[in-house]
Design an enzyme around this catalytic site. Sequence first.
Site, short mmCIF file in Angstrom:
data_model
loop_
_atom_site.label_atom_id
_atom_site.label_comp_id
_atom_site.label_asym_id
_atom_site.label_seq_id
_atom_site.Cartn_x
_atom_site.Cartn_y
_atom_site.Cartn_z
N HIS A 157 0.83 -1.22 0.00
CA HIS A 157 0.00 0.00 0.00
C HIS A 157 0.86 1.26 0.00
O HIS A 157 0.45 2.31 0.51
CB HIS A 157 -0.95 0.04 1.20
N SER A 278 14.34 21.38 -16.49
CA SER A 278 13.10 22.13 -16.74
C SER A 278 13.48 23.45 -17.39
O SER A 278 14.55 24.01 -17.12
CB SER A 278 12.38 22.37 -15.41
N LYS A 284 15.36 21.50 -11.21
CA LYS A 284 14.74 20.25 -11.61
C LYS A 284 15.67 19.30 -12.38
O LYS A 284 16.47 19.72 -13.19
CB LYS A 284 13.51 20.52 -12.50
N ASN A 286 14.55 15.83 -14.19
CA ASN A 286 13.35 15.01 -14.38
C ASN A 286 13.64 13.64 -14.98
O ASN A 286 14.45 13.53 -15.89
CB ASN A 286 12.36 15.74 -15.31
N GLU A 291 9.13 8.21 -17.42
CA GLU A 291 7.76 8.69 -17.62
C GLU A 291 7.26 8.35 -19.02
O GLU A 291 6.12 7.96 -19.23
CB GLU A 291 7.69 10.20 -17.39
N LYS A 326 -0.75 -4.47 -39.47
CA LYS A 326 0.67 -4.15 -39.52
C LYS A 326 1.05 -2.92 -38.70
O LYS A 326 1.97 -2.98 -37.88
CB LYS A 326 1.13 -3.98 -40.97
N1 ARG Z 1 -1.68 -5.37 -48.43
C1 ARG Z 1 -2.49 -6.49 -48.08
C2 ARG Z 1 -2.48 -6.71 -46.58
O1 ARG Z 1 -1.65 -6.18 -45.95
C3 ARG Z 1 -2.00 -7.72 -48.77
C4 ARG Z 1 -3.03 -8.75 -49.00
C5 ARG Z 1 -4.01 -8.26 -49.98
N2 ARG Z 1 -4.88 -9.26 -50.44
C6 ARG Z 1 -5.99 -8.97 -51.13
N3 ARG Z 1 -6.68 -9.93 -51.54
N4 ARG Z 1 -6.35 -7.75 -51.34
O2 ARG Z 1 -3.31 -7.37 -46.03
#
Ligand code: ARG
Length: 462
Positions: A157, A278, A284, A286, A291, A326
């Site tokens: 705590h 600062s 300061k 920091n 952080e 991605k």
């Molecule tokens: N750029 C697409 C992705 O990242 C690749 C796959 C695309 N496939 C399709 N049938 N359009 O998912």
Amino acid sequence: MSKMMWAGRFSKEVDSKVNDFNSSISFDARMYKFDIMGSIAHATMLGEQNIIDPEESKVIIEGLKGILSDIESGKLSFDPNAEDIHMFVEAELTERIGDAGKRLHTARSRNDQVALDIKLYLKHETVEIAALTKELITTVIDIAKQHLDTVMPGYTHLQRAQPITFAHHLMAYAQMLTRDLTRLHDCLYRMDVMPLGSCALAGTTYPLNRKRTAELLDFREITMNSLDGVSDRDFCIELCSCISILMMHLSRFSEEIIMWCSWEFKFIELDDAYSTGSSIMPQKKNPDITELIRGKTARVYGDLQTLLTMMKGLPLAYNKDMQEDKEAIFDAVDTVKLCISTFIPMLATMTVNKQNMRTAAAKGFINATDCADYLVKKGLPFRTAYKITGTLVALCIEKNTTLEDLPLSEYKKLCDTFDSDVYEAISLDTCVMQRNVDGGPAPSAVKRQIEALENTLNGIAF
Ligand code: ARG
């Protein structure tokens, strides 16, 4: 007419805004090496199986190698108008070697190609994250070894609870980070299954040798269901979960460092190279790095949320939604690597103020449990001993003194069992030294802990 590879079916060009909207080259270009490696393996296997002419396979492979080295030397730059990295490489190949280039995509779809590329990329990144994590654990252990008898308060705590050592505290993080390492290891094992050959969704009529492609690309296994092969992103989610937990650990560690740097604690001081000043307050210093790590943990959790939510409603098999995987997983990977590699030298260069740690441990009746245990060892039931000690603590507060300084006569007034050896029993060093149970803070116990963890680390193959 449109330059799009799929233009055949279309009677007009795609709107240029839609083109931009659809394109992923700005972020998937980073997978170029893995895309090319995957294509080289695919072309090799196609040639070996006589699905394409072995001579043409060689020409394709040479062409792909040329593209790779030209990208790497900076001679070839990505076309921002390409739809994605897969289309870019294929178009470039065909431009370079002509018709043979058009045979590369035989028995393949971008759906299994992209699944392959992400796996190859993330396998590589997982090993890098693991290496950094291992380096961080080693750094933590090195510091712990120097502080086996540096006494500090342990908290619950955020109240001083019982004395521990700085080594013991640090080793708690080494344990967490080692679990992270084993999680990355497990994640890599499940990721290591090759999807190529799933094609668009339903496999292919060509006599592929998928195991051969897997072998060329150093995969443990091949996927056993083509629908799953192209629509699985579990490995992104699992890696992002591992990274999120790892970031949570870094964030907790960061939070403690932030506290320890404050004037209220002054347990440690960060090196000037890893702190900032600062613009207005000259006094300061920091702890910005920590952080930021705490802050960046939030964005990694966001990445995980993105991936989970992106996948939750998708019917089988591939859907374009999955292109959104991605940026999220790349961000998580980049962030954790950046955080660990900044954290390591910051930790390695911090100075530890042993005296302040000890002084803090000496205050706050941190030895009260040991005082009760003293009575228990002399035969009193724990609850009785607990109550007596509580009364003693109240008395000390009233008299503005500590258990160490309270005269024996006062002890005896409350309980006759107390003797002069109580002072030894409640001394800070005794409190720590005697907690020699496995997993405890006594220097000998922490030494055993370090040894065991070092063995575990040696056993984790990365
Ligand atoms: N750029 C697409 C992705 O990242 C690749 C796959 C695309 N496939 C399709 N049938 N359009 O998912």
